[in-house]
Design a protein around this motif. Structure first.
Motif, PDB file in Angstrom:
ATOM      1  N   ALA A   1       0.841  -1.200   0.000  1.00  0.00           N
ATOM      2  CA  ALA A   1       0.000   0.000   0.000  1.00  0.00           C
ATOM      3  C   ALA A   1       0.875   1.249   0.000  1.00  0.00           C
ATOM      4  O   ALA A   1       1.697   1.425   0.899  1.00  0.00           O
ATOM      5  CB  ALA A   1      -0.918  -0.002   1.219  1.00  0.00           C
ATOM      6  N   ARG A   2       0.680   2.108  -0.988  1.00  0.00           N
ATOM      7  CA  ARG A   2       1.431   3.357  -1.069  1.00  0.00           C
ATOM      8  C   ARG A   2       0.607   4.541  -0.580  1.00  0.00           C
ATOM      9  O   ARG A   2       1.163   5.535  -0.126  1.00  0.00           O
ATOM     10  CB  ARG A   2       1.877   3.620  -2.512  1.00  0.00           C
ATOM     11  N   ARG A   3      -0.712   4.463  -0.714  1.00  0.00           N
ATOM     12  CA  ARG A   3      -1.599   5.519  -0.227  1.00  0.00           C
ATOM     13  C   ARG A   3      -2.449   4.948   0.907  1.00  0.00           C
ATOM     14  O   ARG A   3      -3.149   3.954   0.721  1.00  0.00           O
ATOM     15  CB  ARG A   3      -2.494   6.055  -1.345  1.00  0.00           C
ATOM     16  N   VAL A   4      -2.392   5.586   2.050  1.00  0.00           N
ATOM     17  CA  VAL A   4      -3.060   5.053   3.247  1.00  0.00           C
ATOM     18  C   VAL A   4      -3.987   6.115   3.830  1.00  0.00           C
ATOM     19  O   VAL A   4      -3.602   7.286   3.971  1.00  0.00           O
ATOM     20  CB  VAL A   4      -2.031   4.609   4.310  1.00  0.00           C
ATOM     21  N   LEU A   5      -5.183   5.685   4.195  1.00  0.00           N
ATOM     22  CA  LEU A   5      -6.174   6.540   4.854  1.00  0.00           C
ATOM     23  C   LEU A   5      -6.359   6.064   6.278  1.00  0.00           C
ATOM     24  O   LEU A   5      -6.731   4.907   6.501  1.00  0.00           O
ATOM     25  CB  LEU A   5      -7.501   6.469   4.094  1.00  0.00           C
TER      26      LEU A   5
ATOM     27  N   VAL B   1     -12.657  12.682   2.778  1.00  0.00           N
ATOM     28  CA  VAL B   1     -11.562  12.418   1.845  1.00  0.00           C
ATOM     29  C   VAL B   1     -12.066  12.505   0.407  1.00  0.00           C
ATOM     30  O   VAL B   1     -11.441  13.148  -0.447  1.00  0.00           O
ATOM     31  CB  VAL B   1     -10.936  11.042   2.117  1.00  0.00           C
ATOM     32  N   SER B   2     -13.203  11.883   0.118  1.00  0.00           N
ATOM     33  CA  SER B   2     -13.748  11.919  -1.233  1.00  0.00           C
ATOM     34  C   SER B   2     -14.133  13.338  -1.636  1.00  0.00           C
ATOM     35  O   SER B   2     -13.985  13.725  -2.797  1.00  0.00           O
ATOM     36  CB  SER B   2     -14.965  10.995  -1.330  1.00  0.00           C
ATOM     37  N   ALA B   3     -14.610  14.128  -0.664  1.00  0.00           N
ATOM     38  CA  ALA B   3     -15.041  15.490  -0.964  1.00  0.00           C
ATOM     39  C   ALA B   3     -13.869  16.430  -1.215  1.00  0.00           C
ATOM     40  O   ALA B   3     -13.917  17.285  -2.097  1.00  0.00           O
ATOM     41  CB  ALA B   3     -15.912  16.021   0.174  1.00  0.00           C
TER      42      ALA B   3
ATOM     43  N   ALA C   1      -8.997  12.815  -5.997  1.00  0.00           N
ATOM     44  CA  ALA C   1      -8.016  11.994  -6.709  1.00  0.00           C
ATOM     45  C   ALA C   1      -7.293  11.016  -5.793  1.00  0.00           C
ATOM     46  O   ALA C   1      -6.550  10.162  -6.265  1.00  0.00           O
ATOM     47  CB  ALA C   1      -6.987  12.900  -7.406  1.00  0.00           C
ATOM     48  N   PHE C   2      -7.504  11.137  -4.494  1.00  0.00           N
ATOM     49  CA  PHE C   2      -6.815  10.246  -3.553  1.00  0.00           C
ATOM     50  C   PHE C   2      -7.604   8.950  -3.440  1.00  0.00           C
ATOM     51  O   PHE C   2      -8.646   8.888  -2.792  1.00  0.00           O
ATOM     52  CB  PHE C   2      -6.695  10.911  -2.181  1.00  0.00           C
ATOM     53  N   ARG C   3      -7.107   7.923  -4.085  1.00  0.00           N
ATOM     54  CA  ARG C   3      -7.759   6.621  -4.043  1.00  0.00           C
ATOM     55  C   ARG C   3      -6.865   5.719  -3.211  1.00  0.00           C
ATOM     56  O   ARG C   3      -5.859   5.195  -3.687  1.00  0.00           O
ATOM     57  CB  ARG C   3      -7.949   6.056  -5.453  1.00  0.00           C
ATOM     58  N   ALA C   4      -7.216   5.538  -1.960  1.00  0.00           N
ATOM     59  CA  ALA C   4      -6.341   4.839  -1.019  1.00  0.00           C
ATOM     60  C   ALA C   4      -6.189   3.371  -1.389  1.00  0.00           C
ATOM     61  O   ALA C   4      -7.139   2.708  -1.819  1.00  0.00           O
ATOM     62  CB  ALA C   4      -6.891   4.973   0.389  1.00  0.00           C
ATOM     63  N   ASP C   5      -4.977   2.869  -1.206  1.00  0.00           N
ATOM     64  CA  ASP C   5      -4.737   1.429  -1.308  1.00  0.00           C
ATOM     65  C   ASP C   5      -5.206   0.719  -0.043  1.00  0.00           C
ATOM     66  O   ASP C   5      -5.621  -0.439  -0.089  1.00  0.00           O
ATOM     67  CB  ASP C   5      -3.241   1.154  -1.489  1.00  0.00           C
TER      68      ASP C   5
END
Length: 244
Positions: A37-41, A91-93, A97-101
């Motif tokens: 995972a490179r993008r984490v929420l 986050v979506s709002a 463009a941030f689509r978390a892994d």
């Protein structure tokens, strides 16, 4: 609304001291490594310790929390994390463009959603914030372990809080009406003043959680033990699927 423990600035400033070492952080770093995972929420990031640790590994991390006082502390720890005031839907709002892994809920976050409606709404918002096939990992206490019985036996604890001094924490269970358990943290400050915060957690059963995840568009890929609390928690690892 967040509990005073997280939203009152005087109480939020005590949290890291009394929470102690975050022994659960290595678990989530390992999961992120395992999933590449490179993008984490980090949903319900609080004062930010897990988010900061994951950002330190070079990942792109977003931490979101509705408690401004806790988020202010998190912001003071790192500028490498994008900190957002709100919930998973924020986050979506704000970052379309941030689509978390990987999305994660650490500590007791998954148990603060007391109604089915709030829980399903949160799962739906997380699903929307993930890339297709992204993952959700979270921990939740096993009802059978009856953790609240140990909370009732706990003695008051005094700790030295940086910038504040010696503060005494007392935790009392005030109601058990399963699946809900309510408790109170009371803090006595060096000047003799006291502040209290009431909290309620929902203890969901394994099958109930699995069914709710499935209905929200997640496949449960694994259920693990928590290495820092063996036998006391479930660690759910899931993968998002297209919602019908």
């Amino acid at each position: 609304m967040p509990d005073d423990l997280f939203s009152d600035p005087r109480l939020a400033a005590l949290y890291d001291t009394f929470d102690g070492p975050r022994d659960d952080i290595p678990l989530y770093v390992e999961i992120a490594d395992e999933l590449r995972a490179r993008r984490v929420l980090d949903v319900g990031c609080g004062t930010g310790e897990p988010a900061v640790a994951l950002a330190a590994t070079g990942r792109e991390v977003v931490g979101v929390d509705p408690a401004k006082a806790s988020l202010d502390i998190a912001r003071s720890k790192s500028g490498d994390v994008t900190w957002l005031d709100g919930d998973a839907g924020t986050v979506s709002a704000h970052l379309p463009a941030f689509r978390a892994d990987l999305a994660m809920m650490t500590g007791n976050v998954a148990q603060v959603f007391l109604t089915d409606e709030d829980w399903h709404r949160t799962l739906g918002a997380i699903h929307a914030a993930l890339r297709p096939g992204g993952h959700l990992a979270f921990e939740t206490r096993r009802p059978q372990a009856r953790a609240w019985e140990h909370w009732s036996d706990a003695e008051p604890v005094t700790a030295t809080v940086p910038g504040v001094g010696d503060v005494t924490q007392d935790r009392t269970v005030i109601d058990v009406d399963l699946p809900f358990v309510s408790f109170r943290h009371t803090y006595r400050f060096p000047d003799g003043s006291t502040l209290a915060s009431d909290s309620t957690l929902r203890f969901r059963e394994h099958d109930e959680i699995a069914a709710s995840l499935h209905s929200a568009g997640f496949d449960v890929t694994d259920v693990r033990d928590a290495p820092d609390r063996p036998g006391l928690e479930y660690v759910f690892l899931t993968r998002s699927t297209p919602r019908t």
